[in-house]
Design a protein around this motif. Structure first.
Motif, PDB file in Angstrom:
ATOM      1  N   VAL A  10       0.820  -1.193   0.050  1.00 14.44           N
ATOM      2  CA  VAL A  10       0.069  -0.031  -0.135  1.00 14.44           C
ATOM      3  C   VAL A  10       0.969   1.220   0.090  1.00 14.44           C
ATOM      4  O   VAL A  10       1.543   1.426   0.940  1.00 14.44           O
ATOM      5  N   THR A  21      -6.663   1.594   4.431  1.00 18.67           N
ATOM      6  CA  THR A  21      -6.688   0.422   3.743  1.00 18.67           C
ATOM      7  C   THR A  21      -5.667  -0.430   4.456  1.00 18.67           C
ATOM      8  O   THR A  21      -6.075  -1.758   4.354  1.00 18.67           O
ATOM      9  N   HIS A  86      -1.886  -1.609  -3.809  1.00 16.60           N
ATOM     10  CA  HIS A  86      -2.865  -0.401  -3.731  1.00 16.60           C
ATOM     11  C   HIS A  86      -2.152   1.012  -4.080  1.00 16.60           C
ATOM     12  O   HIS A  86      -1.354   1.294  -3.381  1.00 16.60           O
ATOM     13  N   ASN A  88      -1.943   4.053  -3.953  1.00 18.77           N
ATOM     14  CA  ASN A  88      -2.862   5.162  -3.012  1.00 18.77           C
ATOM     15  C   ASN A  88      -2.028   6.458  -3.297  1.00 18.77           C
ATOM     16  O   ASN A  88      -2.919   7.775  -3.206  1.00 18.77           O
ATOM     17  N   LEU A 136      -5.154  -2.024  -7.053  1.00 21.96           N
ATOM     18  CA  LEU A 136      -6.392  -1.099  -7.042  1.00 21.96           C
ATOM     19  C   LEU A 136      -5.850   0.228  -7.048  1.00 21.96           C
ATOM     20  O   LEU A 136      -4.671   0.464  -6.144  1.00 21.96           O
ATOM     21  N   GLN A 137      -6.153   1.334  -7.657  1.00 22.73           N
ATOM     22  CA  GLN A 137      -5.865   2.443  -7.835  1.00 22.73           C
ATOM     23  C   GLN A 137      -6.674   3.555  -6.876  1.00 22.73           C
ATOM     24  O   GLN A 137      -8.064   3.323  -7.227  1.00 22.73           O
ATOM     25  N   THR A 138      -6.118   4.565  -6.241  1.00 22.77           N
ATOM     26  CA  THR A 138      -6.969   5.699  -5.856  1.00 22.77           C
ATOM     27  C   THR A 138      -7.120   6.681  -6.772  1.00 22.77           C
ATOM     28  O   THR A 138      -6.393   7.422  -7.159  1.00 22.77           O
ATOM     29  N   CYS A 180     -10.493   0.700  -9.560  1.00 19.05           N
ATOM     30  CA  CYS A 180     -10.196   2.034  -8.947  1.00 19.05           C
ATOM     31  C   CYS A 180     -11.072   2.518  -7.803  1.00 19.05           C
ATOM     32  O   CYS A 180     -12.320   2.077  -8.115  1.00 19.05           O
ATOM     33  N   ALA A 222     -12.251  -0.526  -0.294  1.00 23.87           N
ATOM     34  CA  ALA A 222     -11.232  -0.864  -1.120  1.00 23.87           C
ATOM     35  C   ALA A 222     -11.186  -2.766  -0.757  1.00 23.87           C
ATOM     36  O   ALA A 222     -10.841  -3.595  -1.844  1.00 23.87           O
ATOM     37  N   ILE A 226     -11.381  -5.682  -3.668  1.00 26.99           N
ATOM     38  CA  ILE A 226     -10.289  -6.547  -4.062  1.00 26.99           C
ATOM     39  C   ILE A 226     -10.997  -8.056  -3.608  1.00 26.99           C
ATOM     40  O   ILE A 226     -10.422  -8.963  -4.453  1.00 26.99           O
TER      41      ILE A 226
END
Length: 256
Positions: A10, A21, A86, A88, A136-138, A180, A222, A226
């Motif tokens: 992260v 997260t 992630h 982020n 996972l993108q913020t 995202c 999040a 996932i």
């Protein structure tokens, strides 16, 4: 994806959404590589460990390809690899397009978008080697709508959204799900600082009146994304006082 027993990286995890997260993934049984350019991120790793989880801290500059490579090498050396990334880390500047030098906006695009491209590009072959994983993108709701108070911030987040959507096919070809998060205003240090600045100078903006989302609510979204193995190339919109929901993009019959 089952989170328990997995390893997650992260970025921007020293505070705000990243910290929340990291804590949420750890609570669900993941090992966490807490990454931030600020050494204060060590406190988050310590907090996870003190709560009975497993975590370590790594200092990285997400705008540096070398630093990102070292981050991934650290995850492989420490935990044998990683399953969740992630992306982020991000930045915000005071509102006002004309009031900031172009260098500030270039920096924003570098951190908010190009760092995501760099990290995703480096992560995909590593995840392929492990049989798949989740990225996972913020992003932000500002990447879905017009955001006049900071158009370059909106553009950087819109780029993240489009980039994410364009990687949907990786789920089928490599078992790598890229999605995202698009939260509205979140209760994070940069937002609080921005509000204090705007109040101090008497700036009246819609942002000052908008309710803030707890970072923990974004972290819960999040975890939801996932875990859901059916999602790929999707944007999860997170709003105050309502369940997170997938953003419905218009279908013009132009998908490629």
């Amino acid at each position: 994806m089952e989170i328990s027993g997995r390893t997650a990286i992260v970025t921007g995890a020293a505070s705000g959404i990243g910290r929340a997260t990291a804590m949420a993934l750890a609570a669900n049984g993941a090992r966490i590589v807490v990454v931030d350019i600020d050494p204060i991120g060590q406190r988050v790793a310590d907090e996870i460990e003190n709560a009975g989880g497993e975590a370590s801290f790594f200092v990285a500059n997400v705008t540096s390809t070398t630093s990102l490579s070292e981050m991934f090498s650290y995850a492989e050396a420490t935990y044998g690899g990683f399953d969740i990334l992630h992306n982020n880390a991000g930045v915000m500047f005071p509102s006002g397009f004309e009031d900031q030098p172009i260098e500030a906006w270039v920096r924003m695009i570098e951190v908010n978008f190009l760092s995501v491209v760099r990290a995703t590009h480096a992560a995909i072959p590593l995840l392929k080697r492990r049989g798949g994983g989740a990225i996972l993108q913020t992003a932000s709701v500002a990447g879905l709508l017009a955001y006049s108070s900071s158009p370059i911030y909106a553009a950087s987040k819109a780029a993240v959204v489009s980039f994410t959507r364009s990687l949907a096919a990786l789920k089928k070809s490599a078992n790598v799900a890229v999605n995202c998060l698009c939260p509205e205003l979140v209760d994070t240090p940069p937002i609080q600082e921005s509000r204090l600045r705007n109040r101090a100078v008497g700036t009246s903006t819609k942002d000052l009146a908008s309710p803030l989302i707890p970072a923990e609510a974004v972290a819960a979204a999040a975890v939801e994304v996932i875990r859901n193995e059916t999602l790929a190339g999707q944007a999860m919109k997170v709003s105050p006082d309502r369940p997170a929901e997938l953003f419905e993009f218009p279908d013009w019959g132009l998908q490629r």
